[in-house]
Design a protein around this motif. Structure first.
Motif, PDB file in Angstrom:
ATOM      1  N   PRO A  41     -59.116 -31.990  35.298  1.00 43.38           N
ATOM      2  CA  PRO A  41     -58.622 -30.649  34.926  1.00 43.38           C
ATOM      3  C   PRO A  41     -59.336 -29.541  35.689  1.00 43.38           C
ATOM      4  O   PRO A  41     -58.710 -28.518  36.013  1.00 43.38           O
ATOM      5  CB  PRO A  41     -58.916 -30.585  33.425  1.00 43.38           C
ATOM      6  CG  PRO A  41     -58.817 -32.003  32.968  1.00 43.38           C
ATOM      7  CD  PRO A  41     -59.420 -32.804  34.100  1.00 43.38           C
ATOM      8  N   GLU A  42     -60.607 -29.722  36.002  1.00 49.76           N
ATOM      9  CA  GLU A  42     -61.342 -28.695  36.746  1.00 49.76           C
ATOM     10  C   GLU A  42     -60.919 -28.588  38.208  1.00 49.76           C
ATOM     11  O   GLU A  42     -61.385 -27.689  38.922  1.00 49.76           O
ATOM     12  CB  GLU A  42     -62.855 -28.939  36.664  1.00 49.76           C
ATOM     13  CG  GLU A  42     -63.288 -30.343  37.025  1.00 49.76           C
ATOM     14  CD  GLU A  42     -63.485 -31.225  35.802  1.00 49.76           C
ATOM     15  OE1 GLU A  42     -62.614 -31.175  34.884  1.00 49.76           O
ATOM     16  OE2 GLU A  42     -64.492 -31.973  35.771  1.00 49.76           O
ATOM     17  N   ASP A  43     -60.043 -29.474  38.673  1.00 49.02           N
ATOM     18  CA  ASP A  43     -59.475 -29.346  40.017  1.00 49.02           C
ATOM     19  C   ASP A  43     -58.283 -28.388  40.035  1.00 49.02           C
ATOM     20  O   ASP A  43     -57.753 -28.076  41.113  1.00 49.02           O
ATOM     21  CB  ASP A  43     -59.010 -30.711  40.542  1.00 49.02           C
ATOM     22  CG  ASP A  43     -60.165 -31.669  40.777  1.00 49.02           C
ATOM     23  OD1 ASP A  43     -60.010 -32.864  40.454  1.00 49.02           O
ATOM     24  OD2 ASP A  43     -61.212 -31.227  41.292  1.00 49.02           O
ATOM     25  N   THR A  44     -57.871 -27.925  38.875  1.00 53.55           N
ATOM     26  CA  THR A  44     -56.765 -26.979  38.794  1.00 53.55           C
ATOM     27  C   THR A  44     -57.102 -25.707  39.548  1.00 53.55           C
ATOM     28  O   THR A  44     -58.128 -25.070  39.289  1.00 53.55           O
ATOM     29  CB  THR A  44     -56.447 -26.647  37.325  1.00 53.55           C
ATOM     30  OG1 THR A  44     -55.965 -27.821  36.675  1.00 53.55           O
ATOM     31  CG2 THR A  44     -55.397 -25.550  37.239  1.00 53.55           C
ATOM     32  N   ALA A  45     -56.242 -25.356  40.511  1.00 58.18           N
ATOM     33  CA  ALA A  45     -56.506 -24.192  41.365  1.00 58.18           C
ATOM     34  C   ALA A  45     -55.340 -24.005  42.322  1.00 58.18           C
ATOM     35  O   ALA A  45     -54.477 -24.881  42.452  1.00 58.18           O
ATOM     36  CB  ALA A  45     -57.792 -24.396  42.168  1.00 58.18           C
ATOM     37  N   VAL A  46     -55.343 -22.873  42.987  1.00 60.53           N
ATOM     38  CA  VAL A  46     -54.476 -22.684  44.144  1.00 60.53           C
ATOM     39  C   VAL A  46     -55.255 -23.182  45.358  1.00 60.53           C
ATOM     40  O   VAL A  46     -56.401 -22.762  45.576  1.00 60.53           O
ATOM     41  CB  VAL A  46     -54.080 -21.212  44.323  1.00 60.53           C
ATOM     42  CG1 VAL A  46     -53.221 -21.048  45.579  1.00 60.53           C
ATOM     43  CG2 VAL A  46     -53.313 -20.708  43.100  1.00 60.53           C
ATOM     44  N   TYR A  47     -54.654 -24.060  46.120  1.00 57.51           N
ATOM     45  CA  TYR A  47     -55.292 -24.658  47.289  1.00 57.51           C
ATOM     46  C   TYR A  47     -54.749 -24.008  48.557  1.00 57.51           C
ATOM     47  O   TYR A  47     -53.525 -23.912  48.743  1.00 57.51           O
ATOM     48  CB  TYR A  47     -55.042 -26.164  47.311  1.00 57.51           C
ATOM     49  CG  TYR A  47     -55.899 -26.904  46.317  1.00 57.51           C
ATOM     50  CD1 TYR A  47     -55.639 -26.810  44.959  1.00 57.51           C
ATOM     51  CD2 TYR A  47     -56.986 -27.667  46.736  1.00 57.51           C
ATOM     52  CE1 TYR A  47     -56.447 -27.464  44.034  1.00 57.51           C
ATOM     53  CE2 TYR A  47     -57.792 -28.337  45.822  1.00 57.51           C
ATOM     54  CZ  TYR A  47     -57.516 -28.222  44.473  1.00 57.51           C
ATOM     55  OH  TYR A  47     -58.314 -28.875  43.562  1.00 57.51           O
ATOM     56  N   TYR A  48     -55.664 -23.589  49.406  1.00 57.27           N
ATOM     57  CA  TYR A  48     -55.322 -22.889  50.640  1.00 57.27           C
ATOM     58  C   TYR A  48     -55.761 -23.689  51.858  1.00 57.27           C
ATOM     59  O   TYR A  48     -56.898 -24.166  51.905  1.00 57.27           O
ATOM     60  CB  TYR A  48     -56.012 -21.529  50.692  1.00 57.27           C
ATOM     61  CG  TYR A  48     -55.629 -20.577  49.586  1.00 57.27           C
ATOM     62  CD1 TYR A  48     -56.315 -20.573  48.383  1.00 57.27           C
ATOM     63  CD2 TYR A  48     -54.591 -19.669  49.760  1.00 57.27           C
ATOM     64  CE1 TYR A  48     -55.984 -19.691  47.367  1.00 57.27           C
ATOM     65  CE2 TYR A  48     -54.247 -18.777  48.753  1.00 57.27           C
ATOM     66  CZ  TYR A  48     -54.944 -18.798  47.557  1.00 57.27           C
ATOM     67  OH  TYR A  48     -54.605 -17.927  46.562  1.00 57.27           O
ATOM     68  N   CYS A  49     -54.884 -23.776  52.819  1.00 57.00           N
ATOM     69  CA  CYS A  49     -55.212 -24.364  54.107  1.00 57.00           C
ATOM     70  C   CYS A  49     -55.793 -23.269  55.003  1.00 57.00           C
ATOM     71  O   CYS A  49     -55.360 -22.105  54.924  1.00 57.00           O
ATOM     72  CB  CYS A  49     -53.937 -24.938  54.723  1.00 57.00           C
ATOM     73  SG  CYS A  49     -54.127 -25.659  56.364  1.00 57.00           S
ATOM     74  N   ALA A  50     -56.751 -23.625  55.826  1.00 56.64           N
ATOM     75  CA  ALA A  50     -57.385 -22.643  56.697  1.00 56.64           C
ATOM     76  C   ALA A  50     -57.672 -23.241  58.070  1.00 56.64           C
ATOM     77  O   ALA A  50     -57.806 -24.463  58.213  1.00 56.64           O
ATOM     78  CB  ALA A  50     -58.677 -22.127  56.073  1.00 56.64           C
ATOM     79  N   ALA A  51     -57.768 -22.353  59.049  1.00 55.64           N
ATOM     80  CA  ALA A  51     -58.104 -22.749  60.415  1.00 55.64           C
ATOM     81  C   ALA A  51     -59.169 -21.802  60.949  1.00 55.64           C
ATOM     82  O   ALA A  51     -59.113 -20.593  60.689  1.00 55.64           O
ATOM     83  CB  ALA A  51     -56.869 -22.702  61.313  1.00 55.64           C
TER      84      ALA A  51
END
Length: 128
Positions: A88-98
């Motif tokens: 549950p603590e992995d709940t988040a908005v995940y962003y890709c970055a370069a």
């Protein structure tokens, strides 16, 4: 210029798996280190994982080490984040970055907005 578009987010039960993908545009994709950040509700951006331009070096936050795997395919201009044993603590908005800095330095960065490029994010929700 690099444009990044994430996909693969969704709702999953604790213990389950999800695979996030990031499609990158731009002919210089292979010259950038790539990675993922996440932002949980009410919290700051958090480094998750990074991978060198060649794919030979990978780094992970301690909170995801052993559960998440980052990979890239320079021929297809894609980066993936395989997430297993989700909590549950992995709940988040995940962003890709370069970014052009080495993948080994990402965990010391000032966060997502310190990167050269980032996407709009994909939401991951893990239910208990």
């Amino acid at each position: 210029q690099v444009q990044l578009v994430e996909s693969g987010g969704g709702l999953v039960q604790a213990g389950g798996s999800l695979r996030l993908s990031c499609a990158a545009s731009g002919r210089t994709f292979s010259t950038y280190a790539m990675g993922w950040f996440r932002q949980a509700p009410g919290k700051e951006h958090e480094f998750v994982a990074s991978i060198s331009w060649s794919g030979a070096y990978r780094a992970y936050a301690d909170s995801v080490k052993g559960r998440f795997t980052i990979s890239r395919d320079n021929a297809k201009n894609t980066v993936t984040l395989q997430m297993n044993s989700l909590k549950p603590e992995d709940t988040a908005v995940y962003y890709c970055a370069a970014d052009r800095r080495p993948a080994s330095n990402w965990h010391d960065s000032a966060g997502l907005y310190d990167m050269d490029y980032w996407g709009k994010g994909t939401l991951v929700t893990v239910s208990s």
